[in-house]
Design a protein around this motif. Structure first.
Motif, PDB file in Angstrom:
ATOM      1  N   THR A 153      -0.708 -38.764  21.005  1.00 33.99           N
ATOM      2  CA  THR A 153      -1.214 -37.885  19.953  1.00 33.99           C
ATOM      3  C   THR A 153      -2.134 -38.590  18.959  1.00 33.99           C
ATOM      4  N   SER A 154      -2.828 -37.732  18.223  1.00 36.55           N
ATOM      5  CA  SER A 154      -3.517 -38.127  16.990  1.00 36.55           C
ATOM      6  C   SER A 154      -2.917 -37.333  15.829  1.00 36.55           C
ATOM      7  N   GLY A 155      -1.606 -37.339  15.724  1.00 35.78           N
ATOM      8  CA  GLY A 155      -0.960 -36.561  14.668  1.00 35.78           C
ATOM      9  C   GLY A 155       0.524 -36.848  14.588  1.00 35.78           C
ATOM     10  N   GLY A 156       1.264 -35.863  14.040  1.00 31.65           N
ATOM     11  CA  GLY A 156       2.715 -35.967  13.995  1.00 31.65           C
ATOM     12  C   GLY A 156       3.336 -36.052  12.621  1.00 31.65           C
ATOM     13  N   HIS A 157       2.534 -36.364  11.582  1.00 36.59           N
ATOM     14  CA  HIS A 157       3.069 -36.487  10.228  1.00 36.59           C
ATOM     15  C   HIS A 157       2.303 -35.565   9.289  1.00 36.59           C
ATOM     16  N   ARG A 158       2.969 -35.134   8.226  1.00 38.41           N
ATOM     17  CA  ARG A 158       2.324 -34.347   7.173  1.00 38.41           C
ATOM     18  C   ARG A 158       3.026 -34.663   5.860  1.00 38.41           C
ATOM     19  N   PRO A 159       2.384 -34.401   4.712  1.00 40.80           N
ATOM     20  CA  PRO A 159       3.074 -34.602   3.424  1.00 40.80           C
ATOM     21  C   PRO A 159       4.304 -33.709   3.343  1.00 40.80           C
ATOM     22  N   GLY A 160       5.383 -34.260   2.826  1.00 43.75           N
ATOM     23  CA  GLY A 160       6.620 -33.505   2.739  1.00 43.75           C
ATOM     24  C   GLY A 160       6.737 -32.711   1.448  1.00 43.75           C
ATOM     25  N   ALA A 161       7.594 -31.701   1.486  1.00 41.10           N
ATOM     26  CA  ALA A 161       7.854 -30.912   0.285  1.00 41.10           C
ATOM     27  C   ALA A 161       8.660 -31.707  -0.737  1.00 41.10           C
ATOM     28  N   GLY A 188      -8.923 -41.789  23.799  1.00 40.77           N
ATOM     29  CA  GLY A 188      -9.701 -41.746  22.575  1.00 40.77           C
ATOM     30  C   GLY A 188      -8.954 -40.970  21.512  1.00 40.77           C
ATOM     31  N   VAL A 189      -8.682 -41.602  20.379  1.00 42.75           N
ATOM     32  CA  VAL A 189      -7.937 -40.957  19.290  1.00 42.75           C
ATOM     33  C   VAL A 189      -8.868 -40.661  18.118  1.00 42.75           C
ATOM     34  N   HIS A 190      -8.413 -39.802  17.211  1.00 39.49           N
ATOM     35  CA  HIS A 190      -9.180 -39.434  16.010  1.00 39.49           C
ATOM     36  C   HIS A 190     -10.605 -39.020  16.380  1.00 39.49           C
ATOM     37  N   TYR A 191     -10.712 -38.227  17.414  1.00 43.98           N
ATOM     38  CA  TYR A 191     -12.005 -37.967  18.039  1.00 43.98           C
ATOM     39  C   TYR A 191     -12.930 -37.160  17.146  1.00 43.98           C
ATOM     40  N   ASP A 192     -12.368 -36.395  16.226  1.00 40.93           N
ATOM     41  CA  ASP A 192     -13.188 -35.521  15.383  1.00 40.93           C
ATOM     42  C   ASP A 192     -13.400 -36.047  13.976  1.00 40.93           C
ATOM     43  N   VAL A 193     -12.726 -37.114  13.588  1.00 45.89           N
ATOM     44  CA  VAL A 193     -12.802 -37.562  12.193  1.00 45.89           C
ATOM     45  C   VAL A 193     -13.462 -38.931  12.038  1.00 45.89           C
ATOM     46  N   ASP A 194     -13.622 -39.661  13.121  1.00 42.56           N
ATOM     47  CA  ASP A 194     -14.278 -40.967  13.092  1.00 42.56           C
ATOM     48  C   ASP A 194     -15.542 -40.858  13.926  1.00 42.56           C
ATOM     49  N   ALA A 195     -16.677 -40.815  13.263  1.00 44.97           N
ATOM     50  CA  ALA A 195     -17.936 -40.485  13.935  1.00 44.97           C
ATOM     51  C   ALA A 195     -18.304 -41.464  15.042  1.00 44.97           C
ATOM     52  N   GLY A 196     -17.811 -42.680  14.985  1.00 47.25           N
ATOM     53  CA  GLY A 196     -18.176 -43.661  16.000  1.00 47.25           C
ATOM     54  C   GLY A 196     -17.397 -43.555  17.292  1.00 47.25           C
ATOM     55  N   ARG A 197     -16.307 -42.806  17.290  1.00 44.62           N
ATOM     56  CA  ARG A 197     -15.425 -42.828  18.471  1.00 44.62           C
ATOM     57  C   ARG A 197     -16.040 -42.121  19.669  1.00 44.62           C
ATOM     58  N   CYS A 253      -9.053 -37.649  25.309  1.00 44.72           N
ATOM     59  CA  CYS A 253      -9.266 -37.812  23.878  1.00 44.72           C
ATOM     60  C   CYS A 253      -8.621 -36.673  23.097  1.00 44.72           C
ATOM     61  N   THR A 254      -8.250 -36.976  21.845  1.00 49.99           N
ATOM     62  CA  THR A 254      -7.603 -35.975  20.999  1.00 49.99           C
ATOM     63  C   THR A 254      -8.224 -35.949  19.620  1.00 49.99           C
ATOM     64  N   ASP A 255      -8.517 -34.733  19.134  1.00 48.37           N
ATOM     65  CA  ASP A 255      -8.802 -34.533  17.718  1.00 48.37           C
ATOM     66  C   ASP A 255      -7.533 -34.793  16.919  1.00 48.37           C
ATOM     67  N   ASP A 256      -7.677 -35.031  15.618  1.00 46.16           N
ATOM     68  CA  ASP A 256      -6.494 -35.170  14.775  1.00 46.16           C
ATOM     69  C   ASP A 256      -5.676 -33.877  14.817  1.00 46.16           C
TER      70      ASP A 256
END
Length: 244
Positions: free
Chosen positions: A11-19, A168-177, A195-198
């Protein structure tokens, strides 16, 4: 309890800010637990923070995220020495291994010093779901693109190779990837690369990609294949996971 066959969720994810905590486990981590097939007891999840040097503050945040999610968490720490007397035994007792992002180059070197490359292969073969984000995704493949060596992205080609593809990770947020993945696939440095987008993950049964899943709407996964002297990209639409 074990998955019915060797399973990886990359993945390119799995975490988020908690309440009420710094982070919570998002849908991709919960999906890794679902893939394990565990039921009738609390899921057992191992957190591996090698790629960020076993940073204690983040281990504490993940421990709180596991408490909120209802998981029994076992951190595996290798700095300054292993925190578990029987690493292989502890790994094989888990339902899921979740590997944090950071430096994939350092992660691979330290794992090999401690024999974890072989341990994780045995765990995969026996049905422990292997999963993770960023460096914790690339590690299961032949290699991928990384900033482990500095600000300029470079290829890593000596990952564990459980999956016979590049990643390929962070495919949509890191322009060089994206351009680097295309170049590395075109010149043969990387094989066909997934490859995965975030916010997106890829599910493998054995070495077969069976599904793309997402915790964020509007994101995608991609297959980049060599064609002649170039590379072509195919977009995969993921299934949106329910928010936990």
């Amino acid at each position: 309890m074990a998955a019915s066959e060797p399973t990886i969720l990359a993945t390119s994810g799995g975490h988020r800010p908690g309440a009420h905590t710094m982070i919570e486990f998002d849908a991709l981590v919960h999906h890794a637990v679902e893939l394990s097939g565990v039921h009738g007891r609390r899921p057992r999840v191992m957190y591996v923070g090698t790629a960020i040097g076993d940073a204690e503050h983040f281990t504490a945040r993940v421990t709180e995220a596991a408490r909120v999610a209802g998981f029994d968490l076992t951190p595996l720490q290798l700095f300054p020495m292993p925190n578990l007397a029987d690493i292989e035994g502890a790994v094989l007792e888990q339902d899921v291994v979740w590997v944090m992002g950071g430096s994939v180059a350092n992660l691979l070197a330290v794992w090999r010093v401690h024999g974890l490359d072989a341990v994780f292969r045995r765990a995969w073969e026996t049905g422990v779901v292997l999963s993770g984000v960023s460096a914790g995704s690339i590690c299961w493949f032949q290699g991928g693109t990384t900033d482990s060596y500095g600000r300029e992205l470079r290829p890593v080609t000596d990952a564990l190779g459980l999956l016979p593809y590049g990643n390929g990770v962070h495919y949509d947020v890191d322009a060089g990837r994206r351009p680097l993945v295309h170049r590395l696939v075109a010149d043969g440095t990387l094989p066909t690369t997934h490859c995965t987008d975030d916010g997106v993950g890829l599910v493998y049964r054995g070495t077969t990609l069976v599904e793309a899943v997402a915790e964020t709407a509007g994101k995608a996964a991609y297959l980049v294949e060599r064609e002649g002297d170039g590379a072509v990209e195919h977009r995969l639409e993921p299934r949106l996971l329910p928010r936990p």
